[in-house]
Design a protein around this motif. Structure first.
Motif, PDB file in Angstrom:
ATOM      1  N   UNK A   1      19.506  14.646  -0.435  1.00  0.00           N
ATOM      2  CA  UNK A   1      18.760  13.477  -0.793  1.00  0.00           C
ATOM      3  C   UNK A   1      17.330  13.459  -0.121  1.00  0.00           C
ATOM      4  N   UNK A   2      16.500  13.433  -0.927  1.00  0.00           N
ATOM      5  CA  UNK A   2      14.872  13.364  -0.507  1.00  0.00           C
ATOM      6  C   UNK A   2      14.417  11.939  -0.481  1.00  0.00           C
ATOM      7  N   UNK A   3      13.730  11.868   0.696  1.00  0.00           N
ATOM      8  CA  UNK A   3      13.116  10.690   1.147  1.00  0.00           C
ATOM      9  C   UNK A   3      11.833  10.738   1.450  1.00  0.00           C
ATOM     10  N   UNK A   4      11.124  10.150   0.741  1.00  0.00           N
ATOM     11  CA  UNK A   4       9.578  10.257   0.837  1.00  0.00           C
ATOM     12  C   UNK A   4       8.781   8.887   1.448  1.00  0.00           C
ATOM     13  N   UNK A   5       8.095   9.000   2.284  1.00  0.00           N
ATOM     14  CA  UNK A   5       7.357   7.680   2.925  1.00  0.00           C
ATOM     15  C   UNK A   5       5.816   7.883   2.638  1.00  0.00           C
ATOM     16  N   UNK A   6       5.034   7.128   1.738  1.00  0.00           N
ATOM     17  CA  UNK A   6       3.815   7.357   1.746  1.00  0.00           C
ATOM     18  C   UNK A   6       3.302   5.892   1.964  1.00  0.00           C
ATOM     19  N   UNK A   7       2.381   5.771   3.121  1.00  0.00           N
ATOM     20  CA  UNK A   7       1.950   4.445   3.403  1.00  0.00           C
ATOM     21  C   UNK A   7       0.498   4.396   3.034  1.00  0.00           C
ATOM     22  N   UNK A   8       0.267   3.190   2.410  1.00  0.00           N
ATOM     23  CA  UNK A   8      -1.034   2.606   2.177  1.00  0.00           C
ATOM     24  C   UNK A   8      -1.532   1.529   3.130  1.00  0.00           C
ATOM     25  N   UNK A   9      -2.464   1.763   3.740  1.00  0.00           N
ATOM     26  CA  UNK A   9      -2.773   0.979   4.848  1.00  0.00           C
ATOM     27  C   UNK A   9      -4.142   0.158   4.823  1.00  0.00           C
ATOM     28  N   UNK A  10      -4.355  -0.868   5.406  1.00  0.00           N
ATOM     29  CA  UNK A  10      -5.560  -1.645   5.407  1.00  0.00           C
ATOM     30  C   UNK A  10      -5.472  -2.290   6.631  1.00  0.00           C
ATOM     31  N   UNK A  11      -6.528  -2.060   7.276  1.00  0.00           N
ATOM     32  CA  UNK A  11      -6.680  -2.712   8.749  1.00  0.00           C
ATOM     33  C   UNK A  11      -8.148  -3.099   8.878  1.00  0.00           C
ATOM     34  N   UNK A  12      -8.199  -4.003   9.763  1.00  0.00           N
ATOM     35  CA  UNK A  12      -9.518  -5.152   9.938  1.00  0.00           C
ATOM     36  C   UNK A  12      -9.467  -5.516  11.478  1.00  0.00           C
ATOM     37  N   UNK A  13     -10.630  -5.470  12.346  1.00  0.00           N
ATOM     38  CA  UNK A  13     -10.806  -5.991  13.571  1.00  0.00           C
ATOM     39  C   UNK A  13     -10.062  -5.371  14.714  1.00  0.00           C
TER      40      UNK A  13
ATOM     41  N   UNK B   1      11.452  13.410   4.359  1.00  0.00           N
ATOM     42  CA  UNK B   1      12.649  13.842   4.938  1.00  0.00           C
ATOM     43  C   UNK B   1      13.599  14.434   3.695  1.00  0.00           C
ATOM     44  N   UNK B   2      14.685  15.426   4.122  1.00  0.00           N
ATOM     45  CA  UNK B   2      15.694  15.802   3.492  1.00  0.00           C
ATOM     46  C   UNK B   2      16.878  15.744   4.128  1.00  0.00           C
ATOM     47  N   UNK B   3      18.111  15.055   3.756  1.00  0.00           N
ATOM     48  CA  UNK B   3      19.120  15.041   4.176  1.00  0.00           C
ATOM     49  C   UNK B   3      20.235  15.501   3.312  1.00  0.00           C
TER      50      UNK B   3
END
Length: 273
Positions: A84-96, A114-116
Motif C-alpha cells: 500500500x502506497x500512501x503519499x502526503x503532499x501538504x499545501x501550506x498557507x501561513x500568515x502572522x 510511506x509504503x506498507x
C-alpha cells in the motif's frame, strides 16, 4: 382468479428482489465504510484534508492552514501480500508567524511517502497489520515551508474492526539523512504517533477521535492535536465518497506553535475495485 394469483406472485417476486438488492447494497456500503477507515485497505482512494490552526508565532496572532493531498495506491504482490502506497503532499498557507510578515508564505511543503507491506488476511484475533519504510522528500517550495532535508525511517499500522468499531494506531519515525542540515534548520529526528478510535452507525455515519502527535527529539518538544470528527459515506452520481468535518484542540505544542482550537474538513474520493 389465476390472473390475480399471477399478479400476487409477480408482486412478491419484485418485492423480494428489491429487498435482497437493497440488503446487498447496504452490505456493500457498510464494507466500503470499513475500508475507508482502514489505512492499508486494498482500495484506491484520494483523501483531500484541510486543517486550520491559530494563535501561532511570537505575537500569538498567526494562522496556519495545511491542505493535505493524500493518494492511496494498493498493489497486489502475491496471494498473501499487498503493498500500500500512501503519499502526503501538504499545501501550506501561513500568515502572522513573524513580525512584518517575514514568514507569510504559501506553497508546497515536504512530501511524506510511506509504503506498507500488509497481509491480505487479518490475524486470527482480527488485527490488520502493515509495516514498511517512510521517506521524507525535501519538496518545500520555500525554505520556510520545508526541512530542506531527505529523511527515512520505519512506519507501521495495526487496527481491528468489529461491531462498528475501528481502533488502532499508525506510527513512524524519520531521521534526517543529510550529514549536516542547513544552518537555520534542525536535523530531522521525529516520531509520529496516531492512535485512533471510531464507531460507524447503521446510517454509515462515523464518529471518531484521534491524536496526531509528533515528538521532536532535537528540541524535545511535543505537538499534540486531538481531532474530533464526523464522517459520512455518500454516493454522488453513483460514485462513493466520504465527507468529514470537526474541531481540533491542541493539548501541547512548541512555544510558537498553534494553541487552543482549530478545525478540520476533508473529502475522500473512493475507487473500489
Amino acid at each position: 382468479m389465476d390472473s390475480n394469483k399471477r399478479r400476487v406472485r409477480t408482486s412478491s417476486t419484485v418485492f423480494f428482489s428489491l429487498f435482497f438488492l437493497s440488503a446487498a447494497h447496504a452490505e456493500d456500503s457498510a464494507e466500503l465504510a470499513k475500508k475507508a477507515l482502514n489505512p492499508v485497505a486494498a482500495m484506491y482512494s484520494l483523501p483531500i484534508q484541510y486543517n486550520w490552526d491559530q494563535k501561532m508565532g511570537p505575537s500569538n496572532h498567526g494562522m496556519h492552514s495545511v491542505t493535505n493531498i493524500q493518494p492511496v495506491l494498493p498493489f497486489e504482490l502475491n496471494d498473501d501480500w499487498n503493498l500500500i502506497s500512501r503519499t502526503i503532499l501538504p499545501v501550506i498557507d501561513q500568515h502572522g508567524l513573524a513580525p512584518n510578515g517575514a514568514a507569510d508564505k504559501s506553497g508546497v511543503g515536504d512530501i511524506t511517502q510511506s509504503f506498507f507491506f500488509s497481509p491480505k488476511r487479518p490475524t486470527d484475533s482480527g488485527w490488520i497489520l502493515g509495516v514498511g519504510p517512510a521517506l521524507l522528500m525535501p519538496t518545500g517550495s520555500d525554505d520556510l515551508l520545508g526541512s530542506e532535508q531527505w529523511g527515512l525511517g520505519p512506519t507501521a499500522v495495526a487496527l481491528k474492526q468489529s461491531n462498528g468499531w475501528t481502533r488502532g494506531v499508525l506510527a513512524n519515525h524519520i531521521w534526517g539523512l543529510n550529514g549536516s542540515p542547513p544552518d537555520d534548520k534542525e536535523k530531522v529526528n521525529q516520531t509520529f504517533l496516531q492512535p485512533f478510535l471510531s464507531y460507524t452507525t447503521s446510517a454509515l455515519t462515523t464518529y471518531g477521535v484521534n491524536t496526531e502527535s509528533t515528538y521532536n527529539w532535537q528540541s524535545r518538544e511535543w505537538s499534540i492535536p486531538v481531532n474530533l470528527t464526523i464522517t459520512q459515506l455518500l454516493k454522488i452520481g453513483g460514485h462513493p465518497l466520504t465527507i468529514q468535518a470537526g474541531p481540533r484542540y491542541w493539548l501541547d505544542s512548541p512555544d510558537d506553535g498553534p494553541q487552543d482550537w482549530g478545525f478540520r474538513a476533508a473529502v475522500t474520493f473512493l475507487f473500489p475495485r
